[in-house]
Motif scaffolding. Sequence first.
Motif, mmCIF file in Angstrom:
data_model
loop_
_atom_site.group_PDB
_atom_site.id
_atom_site.type_symbol
_atom_site.label_atom_id
_atom_site.label_comp_id
_atom_site.label_asym_id
_atom_site.label_seq_id
_atom_site.Cartn_x
_atom_site.Cartn_y
_atom_site.Cartn_z
ATOM 1 N N HIS A 116 0.735 -0.972 0.040
ATOM 2 C CA HIS A 116 -0.134 0.042 -0.028
ATOM 3 C C HIS A 116 0.852 1.243 -0.130
ATOM 4 N N GLU A 117 0.269 2.350 -0.050
ATOM 5 C CA GLU A 117 1.108 3.703 -0.218
ATOM 6 C C GLU A 117 2.128 3.825 0.978
ATOM 7 N N ASP A 118 1.709 3.447 2.366
ATOM 8 C CA ASP A 118 2.469 3.898 3.515
ATOM 9 C C ASP A 118 2.840 2.669 4.099
ATOM 10 N N ARG A 119 2.435 1.211 3.604
ATOM 11 C CA ARG A 119 2.724 -0.147 4.369
ATOM 12 C C ARG A 119 2.761 -1.134 3.437
ATOM 13 N N TRP A 120 3.209 -2.291 3.937
ATOM 14 C CA TRP A 120 3.057 -3.563 3.654
ATOM 15 C C TRP A 120 2.071 -4.253 4.577
ATOM 16 N N ILE A 121 1.157 -5.021 3.844
ATOM 17 C CA ILE A 121 0.552 -6.137 4.883
ATOM 18 C C ILE A 121 1.436 -7.445 4.392
ATOM 19 N N LEU A 122 1.868 -7.989 5.773
ATOM 20 C CA LEU A 122 2.679 -9.127 5.470
ATOM 21 C C LEU A 122 1.702 -10.527 5.597
ATOM 22 N N GLY A 123 2.158 -11.319 4.828
ATOM 23 C CA GLY A 123 1.485 -12.560 4.584
ATOM 24 C C GLY A 123 1.621 -13.618 5.641
ATOM 25 N N LEU A 124 1.574 -13.155 7.193
ATOM 26 C CA LEU A 124 1.936 -13.803 8.217
ATOM 27 C C LEU A 124 0.635 -14.515 9.141
ATOM 28 N N ARG A 125 -0.592 -13.957 8.543
ATOM 29 C CA ARG A 125 -1.653 -13.812 9.176
ATOM 30 C C ARG A 125 -2.013 -15.374 9.274
ATOM 31 N N GLY A 126 -2.441 -15.918 10.567
ATOM 32 C CA GLY A 126 -2.768 -17.320 10.604
ATOM 33 C C GLY A 126 -1.649 -18.264 11.380
ATOM 34 N N LEU A 127 -0.405 -17.525 11.177
ATOM 35 C CA LEU A 127 0.798 -18.277 11.434
ATOM 36 C C LEU A 127 0.917 -18.214 13.120
ATOM 37 N N VAL A 128 1.322 -19.289 13.783
ATOM 38 C CA VAL A 128 1.427 -19.477 15.348
ATOM 39 C C VAL A 128 2.819 -19.279 15.740
ATOM 40 N N VAL A 129 3.181 -18.635 16.754
ATOM 41 C CA VAL A 129 4.519 -18.703 17.173
ATOM 42 C C VAL A 129 4.949 -19.960 17.744
ATOM 43 N N THR A 130 5.958 -20.803 17.166
ATOM 44 C CA THR A 130 6.183 -22.041 17.459
ATOM 45 C C THR A 130 7.716 -21.922 18.066
ATOM 46 N N LYS A 131 8.242 -21.018 18.272
ATOM 47 C CA LYS A 131 9.640 -21.108 19.020
ATOM 48 C C LYS A 131 10.082 -19.531 19.278
ATOM 49 N N ILE A 132 10.520 -19.372 20.515
ATOM 50 C CA ILE A 132 10.891 -18.114 20.951
ATOM 51 C C ILE A 132 12.361 -18.364 21.123
ATOM 52 N N SER A 133 13.432 -17.602 20.659
ATOM 53 C CA SER A 133 14.823 -17.592 20.741
ATOM 54 C C SER A 133 15.385 -16.234 21.207
ATOM 55 N N VAL A 134 16.299 -16.361 22.183
ATOM 56 C CA VAL A 134 16.792 -15.081 22.739
ATOM 57 C C VAL A 134 18.356 -15.049 22.812
ATOM 58 N N ASP A 135 19.008 -14.163 22.152
ATOM 59 C CA ASP A 135 20.362 -13.959 22.634
ATOM 60 C C ASP A 135 20.687 -12.315 22.710
ATOM 61 N N VAL A 158 1.730 -6.037 9.796
ATOM 62 C CA VAL A 158 1.956 -4.767 9.010
ATOM 63 C C VAL A 158 3.241 -4.071 9.215
ATOM 64 N N ALA A 159 4.170 -3.949 8.134
ATOM 65 C CA ALA A 159 5.504 -3.281 7.914
ATOM 66 C C ALA A 159 5.193 -2.083 7.430
ATOM 67 N N PHE A 160 5.349 -0.865 8.260
ATOM 68 C CA PHE A 160 5.244 0.434 7.802
ATOM 69 C C PHE A 160 6.241 0.788 6.722
ATOM 70 N N LYS A 161 6.529 1.850 6.074
ATOM 71 C CA LYS A 161 7.286 2.200 5.066
ATOM 72 C C LYS A 161 8.339 3.074 5.853
ATOM 73 N N THR A 162 7.900 3.593 7.250
ATOM 74 C CA THR A 162 8.691 4.355 8.065
ATOM 75 C C THR A 162 9.564 3.559 8.875
ATOM 76 N N GLY A 163 9.359 2.150 8.625
ATOM 77 C CA GLY A 163 10.462 1.276 9.339
ATOM 78 C C GLY A 163 9.845 0.641 10.625
ATOM 79 N N THR A 164 8.447 0.846 10.842
ATOM 80 C CA THR A 164 7.867 0.144 12.070
ATOM 81 C C THR A 164 7.250 -0.975 11.568
ATOM 82 N N LEU A 165 7.199 -2.035 12.608
ATOM 83 C CA LEU A 165 6.717 -3.252 12.524
ATOM 84 C C LEU A 165 5.475 -3.289 13.620
ATOM 85 N N ARG A 166 4.156 -3.829 13.061
ATOM 86 C CA ARG A 166 3.193 -4.087 14.028
ATOM 87 C C ARG A 166 2.653 -5.458 13.686
#
Length: 146
Positions: A9-28, A85-93
């Motif tokens: 879209h003009e100010d953002r991208w709709i990411l194709g992640l809808r319906g995906l489940v968080v299956t792993k969390i990693s931290v470093d 949503v990935a906004f073209k300003t560099g923000t992820l929601r």
Amino acid sequence: MNESAFAEHEDRWILGLRGLVVTKISVDYQLSLLLGSDAWVVLEGPCRLSQGPAARDGRQEMMDPGQQDVAAALALFGAKILSAVAFKTGTLRLVFDNGLHLDCGADPSFEAWQVTGPGDWRFVSMPGGDLAVWSGAEAAGGNETV
């Protein structure tokens, strides 16, 4: 998830992640979320995890992956993505089915976050607030498309 779920879209991208489940969390020095079996959200900059969209009256946690201060992210394990949503300003929601919202803004000096997959898609919040997007063979070869 199919690639047609990605939409610019003009100010953002709709990411194709809808319906995906968080299956792993990693931290470093990053906070990494595996979505399903082939998509990753990697957060390197400070981000906010909140209950609901505004979070003015609800629970709100600031997380700093560089300091491994991300315990609040454990609540995302098993959660399904409702909106990404990935906004073209560099923000992820990201919005999850458990009512949590994850917001990560751009950083002036480094790449604050990236999303890879599903498929060959790659989104990166560039230093200073731009969004870089790669798809298909370009993602493997490193050629920027946006």
